[in-house]
Design an enzyme around this catalytic site. Structure first.
Site, PDB file in Angstrom:
ATOM      1  N   ASN A  63      41.316  69.498 -29.509  1.00 44.38           N
ATOM      2  CA  ASN A  63      42.594  70.182 -29.312  1.00 44.38           C
ATOM      3  C   ASN A  63      42.285  71.625 -28.952  1.00 44.38           C
ATOM      4  OD1 ASN A  63      45.152  71.254 -29.411  1.00 44.38           O
ATOM      5  ND2 ASN A  63      45.234  71.327 -31.658  1.00 44.38           N
ATOM      6  N   TRP A  64      42.549  71.969 -27.697  1.00 47.12           N
ATOM      7  CA  TRP A  64      42.180  73.317 -27.218  1.00 47.12           C
ATOM      8  C   TRP A  64      43.261  74.353 -27.495  1.00 47.12           C
ATOM      9  CZ3 TRP A  64      39.510  72.207 -21.808  1.00 47.12           C
ATOM     10  CH2 TRP A  64      38.240  71.659 -22.057  1.00 47.12           C
ATOM     11  N   LYS A  65      44.388  73.933 -28.050  1.00 45.94           N
ATOM     12  CA  LYS A  65      45.469  74.867 -28.413  1.00 45.94           C
ATOM     13  C   LYS A  65      45.796  75.784 -27.226  1.00 45.94           C
ATOM     14  CE  LYS A  65      43.478  74.697 -33.019  1.00 45.94           C
ATOM     15  NZ  LYS A  65      43.948  74.843 -34.371  1.00 45.94           N
TER      16      LYS A  65
ATOM     17  N   HIS B 221      51.693  68.490 -34.587  1.00 45.33           N
ATOM     18  CA  HIS B 221      50.564  69.323 -35.033  1.00 45.33           C
ATOM     19  C   HIS B 221      51.105  70.389 -35.988  1.00 45.33           C
ATOM     20  CE1 HIS B 221      47.313  72.225 -35.052  1.00 45.33           C
ATOM     21  NE2 HIS B 221      46.527  71.215 -34.725  1.00 45.33           N
TER      22      HIS B 221
ATOM     23  N   GLU C 189      50.619  73.413 -36.325  1.00 42.90           N
ATOM     24  CA  GLU C 189      51.054  74.689 -35.732  1.00 42.90           C
ATOM     25  C   GLU C 189      52.448  74.570 -35.134  1.00 42.90           C
ATOM     26  OE1 GLU C 189      47.451  75.159 -33.490  1.00 42.90           O
ATOM     27  OE2 GLU C 189      46.393  75.396 -35.400  1.00 42.90           O
TER      28      GLU C 189
ATOM     29  N   GLU D 188      45.588  65.887 -41.046  1.00 44.61           N
ATOM     30  CA  GLU D 188      45.051  67.241 -40.938  1.00 44.61           C
ATOM     31  C   GLU D 188      45.660  68.111 -42.041  1.00 44.61           C
ATOM     32  OE1 GLU D 188      43.658  68.221 -36.735  1.00 44.61           O
ATOM     33  OE2 GLU D 188      45.816  68.459 -36.686  1.00 44.61           O
TER      34      GLU D 188
ATOM     35  N   GLY E  17      41.354  75.438 -38.987  1.00 53.31           N
ATOM     36  CA  GLY E  17      40.946  76.765 -38.520  1.00 53.31           C
ATOM     37  C   GLY E  17      40.481  77.689 -39.622  1.00 53.31           C
TER      38      GLY E  17
ATOM     39  N   SER F 201      38.576  71.847 -39.556  1.00 55.44           N
ATOM     40  CA  SER F 201      37.263  72.504 -39.605  1.00 55.44           C
ATOM     41  C   SER F 201      36.089  71.536 -39.429  1.00 55.44           C
ATOM     42  CB  SER F 201      37.127  73.322 -40.899  1.00 55.44           C
ATOM     43  OG  SER F 201      38.100  74.358 -40.914  1.00 55.44           O
TER      44      SER F 201
ATOM     45  N   GLY G 175      39.609  71.309 -33.453  1.00 56.97           N
ATOM     46  CA  GLY G 175      40.128  72.484 -32.762  1.00 56.97           C
ATOM     47  C   GLY G 175      38.997  73.419 -32.360  1.00 56.97           C
ATOM     48  N   GLY G 176      38.707  74.398 -33.215  1.00 57.80           N
ATOM     49  CA  GLY G 176      37.754  75.477 -32.894  1.00 57.80           C
ATOM     50  C   GLY G 176      36.426  74.999 -32.324  1.00 57.80           C
TER      51      GLY G 176
HETATM   52  C1  PEP Z   1      43.301  71.309 -35.003  1.00 60.38           C
HETATM   53  O1  PEP Z   1      43.663  72.184 -34.252  1.00 60.38           O
HETATM   54  O2  PEP Z   1      43.894  70.223 -35.014  1.00 60.38           O
HETATM   55  C2  PEP Z   1      42.155  71.541 -35.894  1.00 60.38           C
HETATM   56  C3  PEP Z   1      41.788  70.591 -36.720  1.00 60.38           C
HETATM   57  O3  PEP Z   1      41.553  72.770 -35.786  1.00 60.38           O
HETATM   58  P1  PEP Z   1      40.128  73.196 -36.443  1.00 60.38           P
HETATM   59  O4  PEP Z   1      39.134  72.127 -36.059  1.00 60.38           O
HETATM   60  O5  PEP Z   1      39.797  74.528 -35.798  1.00 60.38           O
HETATM   61  O6  PEP Z   1      40.307  73.280 -37.909  1.00 60.38           O
END
Ligand code: PEP
Length: 247
Positions: free
Chosen positions: A4-6, A93, A95, A166, A172, A211, A232-233
């Protein structure tokens, strides 16, 4: 193995990352493994141009508005996503739930609409740290699944729906949920799926997100009821995501 590149990456950055990923994993993706990237709308075509022809690859939107078309300034439709090469879209999600204020019901509308319009949907669920401390993890996940899947037909093709657990406090933050926390939540999700889809619940994929990094991915995907990860990250760098894909 989902990325997920947000709200990161211009078109050229997205293309470069996709090329790095392809160069590291081409010819090495195990037959039972699939790779998905949820990219910003403006970068979808760039990613598709690099990875779209790979049989292990899926392109995903990060969000979608549940209407065919219309006066919805700033929104994007299922048809527009498909036109850019998407077969999937995220819904719910954290966010979007917590920054944009999307309700469980609205998330459910997106899931129903996306499925009815030929997208496969990834429904994200998970509790905040306050909800965990209050002992409400299962109640929160239960409601998010109940409302998120309310419009899904019982005879859905299981590949068309994916659940991503999640925990919000792990997204994050660098704080990964522990193995027992992940196993417990994923078992709960599996049992809920059994209630809703008695014939298919074992074929619906449940991803963990929060994470995930190259160093912890193998341990997480080995846990019961974890069928993959949503990252994500650590997916923003092609090299790092390649290590996760092949973990
Ligand atoms: C996400 O954006 O769904 C996520 C899990 O981010 P991260 O891996 O950065 O925690």
């Amino acid at each position: 193995m989902a990325a997920n590149w947000k709200m990161f990456k211009t078109r050229s950055e997205a293309e470069k990352t996709a090329q790095t990923l392809l160069s590291k994993i081409e010819g090495k993706v195990p037959a039972d493994r699939e790779v998905l990237i949820a990219a910003p709308f403006t970068a979808l075509s760039s990613v598709d141009s690099v990875l779209g022809s790979q049989d292990w690859f899926h392109l995903s939107g990060e969000n979608m508005y549940p209407a065919k078309e219309g006066a919805f300034t700033g929104e994007i439709s299922a048809d527009m996503l498909k036109d850019c090469g998407c077969g999937f879209c995220l819904a719910g999600h954290s966010e979007r739930r917590h920054i944009m204020g999307e309700s469980d019901e609205f998330v459910g509308e997106k899931v129903t609409f996306g499925l009815a319009n030929d997208l496969s949907m990834i429904l994200c669920v998970g509790e905040t740290i306050e909800e965990r401390k209050a002992g409400n993890v299962q109640q929160v996940i239960d409601t998010q699944l109940e409302k998120g899947l309310a419009g899904v037909e019982a005879d859905i093709v299981p590949d068309r729906i994916v659940i991503a657990y999640e925990p919000v406090w792990a997204i994050g933050t660098g704080e990964v949920a522990g193995p027992e926390e992940i196993k417990e939540a994923h078992l709960f999700v599996r049992k809920k799926l059994e209630n809703i889809f008695p014939d298919k619940f074992n074929d619906i994929k449940i991803l963990y997100g929060g994470s995930v990094k190259p160093g912890n991915c193998a341990e997480i995907i080995a846990l019961d009821n974890v069928d993959g990860v949503l990252v994500g990250g650590a997916s923003l760098d092609g090299e790092s995501f390649s290590q996760i894909v092949l973990a």
